[in-house]
Design a protein around this motif. Structure first.
Motif: not given
Length: 552
Positions: A141-149, A194-202
Motif C-alpha cells: 500500500k505504500v508504493p500504491l499510495t504514491s501511484s494513486l497520487y 483508503e480515505m487518505f489514498a482517495a484524497v491523495y488522488f484528488l
C-alpha cells in the motif's frame, strides 16, 4: 505577416510587466515544490518489529530472543514481520529454561505479528505507515499510495490541458490551485488508509496540473528573452526552493498530520496572485478575443512606460488570428498528421523516461544511508545548479545538445552506482546526487523543447498529452524503487538504461533553437525536420515559411 513576438516587441524586455508575470508565476510554484515530496516523509517506514505485549508473562531472557534473525542485503537483522510463538516462549519461561542452552531458539515455531508492531520513534513520531500498519502483508500500500497520487496527476493534467485550451490558462490555473489546497486539507481528517489514498488522488489531480499551466502561461505571455530564463530559472527554480524547505518542515514536524497541516498553510500563498497574473494574450488571440488581448498589452505598456503603437494588430493580422478561431482544435488534430504524431510520440517517451528517473530518485532518498532529512535536502539542493546549467544550455546550445547531454550524463552516472562497494555509502550518495543533477536538468530542458515544438492553438493539449504519458511513468516509479527490496541495484539499472536511451532518442526531434513559436498546426508541420503535408492548411503560405526561415 508579422509574428506575435515581433508585434509585441514594443514592450521591450524585462520591464515591470514582464517582471510581474515572471515572479508571480514563479511564486505560484513555491507551494508545489513544498508539498510535492512530503509523501517521502509522511509514508516512510521506520524500523519496526513484532510487538511483544507486556502482559505475555515471558521472562526478560526469552523476550530478548523473541524476534527471529533474518539476512537482508548481506546483513543479519531482527525480523520485521515474524516472531517466535508466544505460547511456546511462555511455556519455556515458566519452566525456567534458558534460550540456546536448554532450548535451541531456531527450532521454535514462528508466527506473524498477531499483536501488531512496535515502531522506532527515533526519526518519526508518526507516519501513515505507523498509523495504519502498512507493513509486511500491507506494505504494497505504500508504493500504491504514491501511484494513486500520480494517477490523479495523469487525469488532472489531461483534463486541465483540454480545458485550459478551451476556457483559458488563468481560470484553470486557479481552479487547480483550489483543488490542491482543499484536497491537502482533507487529508488531515483521514481515518483510514483508503480515505487518505482517495484524497491523495484528488491532491494529485490539482498539484501537477497547475505547475504545467503556469509554465505554458509564462511561455506564452513573456517575450523570447524572458521566456528562456523563465523556462529554467522561473518555475523550476521556484519549485526547487520549495523542495529545499520541505525537509526542514518535516524535521520540525515529525507527526504526519502536523506536516500535512503545514502543506495546507502554504496554499495561502496563492491568494494575492489572483490580482497579479493576467491571461495569456497569445491564447486570447488564438480564440479571436482581440480586444481583451490588446487591453492586456496596453496595460503592460503603461506598466513598462513605453509608447503603444496606434494600431497593435493590423486587419490582416487580426484576420489571421480570427481564422485560427474558426476551428476548435482537439487531440485528433494533433495526431492526424503522421509527422506531427511522431513528434508527440517521441516527446511522450522522453517525458516518460525523464519523469520515471526523476520521481524514482526522489522517492529513493528515504532508502539511502544516513538522515532522510539531509538526503532529501541534498536531492533538492542539487536542482538549483541543474537549472542554472539548463538555462545556459538552452541559451547557447541546440536543443539536441541540451537534451542528449543531460540525459546521457544522468544515465551513465546512475548505472555506475552498482559498481560502488557497500563500504562507501557516502560515495554512492554523491553519485546518486550527480545522477539526479543530470536528470533534473533534462527535466527542465524537455519542458522547453516540447513547448517550442507545438503551436499555440494546441500547445496546452500537446503538453497535456506528454504530461499524461509522464504520469504513467510516475505511477510506475514507486514500484521501480520497490524492486530494490529484492535486488538492490535493479532500480539503478532500469533508470540508467532508460536515461541513455532517451539521450539518443531526442536526436530524432526537429531542432527549434532560434525559431519562433509556431502559432498554427500548419506552421509546426513546416518546421525543418518534419515532413510537410501535400496539401497544407491555407492559413500560412509556403512563401511566408521561407521568409521566416530566412530570418535565422
Amino acid at each position: 505577416m508579422r509574428e506575435y513576438d515581433e508585434i509585441t516587441s514594443f514592450l521591450g524586455t524585462w520591464g515591470r510587466f514582464q517582471k510581474m508575470v515572471f515572479f508571480s508565476l514563479a511564486f505560484s510554484i513555491l507551494p508545489n515544490g513544498f508539498v510535492g515530496i512530503y509523501i517521502v516523509f509522511v509514508a516512510d517506514t521506520p524500523p519496526h518489529e513484532c510487538l511483544i505485549p507486556e502482559e505475555s508473562n515471558i521472562s526478560e531472557s526469552w523476550r530478548n530472543v523473541s524476534i527471529p534473525l533474518v539476512e537482508q542485503d548481506g546483513q543479519v537483522k531482527r525480523s520485521s514481520c515474524s516472531r517466535y510463538s508466544l505460547e511456546h516462549l511462555r511455556n519455556f519461561s515458566l519452566l525456567n529454561y534458558v534460550p540456546d542452552v536448554d532450548v535451541n531458539v531456531s527450532q521454535i515455531q514462528q508466527e506473524s505479528c498477531l499483536d501488531g508492531w512496535k515502531y522506532s520513534k527515533e526519526i518519526y513520531q508518526s507516519t501513515i505507515v505507523t498509523e495504519w500498519d502498512l507493513v509486511c502483508d500491507n506494505e504494497y500500500k505504500v508504493p500504491l499510495t504514491s501511484s494513486l497520487y500520480f494517477g490523479g496527476a495523469l487525469v488532472g493534467t489531461f483534463l486541465s490541458g483540454l480545458m485550459s485550451d478551451r476556457l483559458g490558462r488563468r481560470p484553470m490555473l486557479f481552479v487547480m490551485m483550489v483543488v490542491q489546497t482543499v484536497a491537502t486539507f482533507a487529508q488531515i481528517f483521514s481515518n483510514s488508509w483508503e480515505m487518505f489514498a482517495a484524497v491523495y488522488f484528488l491532491f494529485g489531480f490539482g498539484s501537477i496540473a497547475n505547475y504545467l499551466i503556469a509554465y505554458v502561461l509564462g511561455c506564452e505571455t513573456l517575450g523570447p528573452v524572458e521566456r528562456v530564463v523563465f523556462s529554467s530559472m522561473g518555475v523550476f527554480m521556484s519549485s526547487a526552493l520549495g523542495y529545499m524547505a520541505m525537509p526542514a518542515a518535516a524535521f520540525l514536524l515529525r507527526q504526519w498530520q502536523w506536516l500535512v497541516g503545514a502543506m495546507v498553510a502554504s496554499g495561502l500563498l496563492y491568494v494575492p496572485l489572483w490580482w497579479l497574473i493576467p491571461e495569456s494574450p497569445r491564447w486570447l488571440l488564438s480564440r479571436g478575443r482581440v480586444e481583451e488581448a490588446e487591453a492586456i498589452l496596453r496595460n503592460a505598456a503603461r506598466m513598462n512606460k513605453v509608447t503603444v503603437p496606434q494600431v497593435i494588430f493590423t486587419p490582416d493580422e487580426i484576420g489571421n488570428f480570427l481564422g485560427n478561431k474558426e476551428k476548435t482544435y482537439s487531440i485528433l488534430d494533433v495526431l492526424r498528421s503522421i509527422s506531427v504524431s511522431s513528434v508527440v510520440g517521441i516527446c511522450s517517451l522522453l517525458w516518460m523516461v525523464i519523469t520515471l528517473g526523476y520521481n524514482s530518485l526522489i522517492l529513493n532518498t528515504s532508502n539511502l544511508s544516513g538522515s532522510p532529512y539531509l538526503n532529501a535536502f541534498l536531492s533538492a539542493a542539487v536542482e538549483a545548479p541543474a537549472y542554472v546549467i539548463a538555462l545556459l544550455l538552452l541559451k547557447f546550445c541546440s536543443r539536441h545538445v541540451c537534451q542528449s547531454s543531460t540525459l546521457l550524463l544522468g544515465g551513465t552516472v546512475i548505472l555506475f552506482i552498482r559498481f560502488i562497494p557497500a563500504d562507501f555509502p557516502g560515495l554512492a550518495i554523491a553519485f546518486e546526487m550527480l545522477g539526479k543533477f543530470g536528470i533534473t536538468a533534462a527535466f527542465c530542458v524537455v519542458y522547453s523543447v516540447t513547448s517550442e515544438l507545438f503551436p499555440t492553438v494546441v500547445r496546452n493539449t500537446a503538453m497535456g498529452i506528454c504530461s499524461m504519458a509522464a504520469r504513467v511513468a510516475s505511477i510506475l516509479s514507486p514500484y521501480i524503487i520497490y524492486l530494490g527490496k529484492s535486488h538492490k541495484f535493479l532500480p539503478y539499472i532500469i533508470m540508467g538504461s532508460l536515461a541513455i536511451f532517451g539521450g539518443l532518442l531526442c536526436l530524432l526531434l526537429p531542432e527549434t533553437y532560434g525559431k519562433v513559436l509556431p502559432e498554427t498546426i500548419t506552421e509546426m508541420q513546416t518546421m525543418k525536420g518534419l515532413k510537410r503535408n501535400k496539401a497544407p492548411n491555407p492559413d500560412i503560405g509556403h512563401h511566408q515559411y521561407v521568409q521566416k526561415e530566412a530570418k535565422f
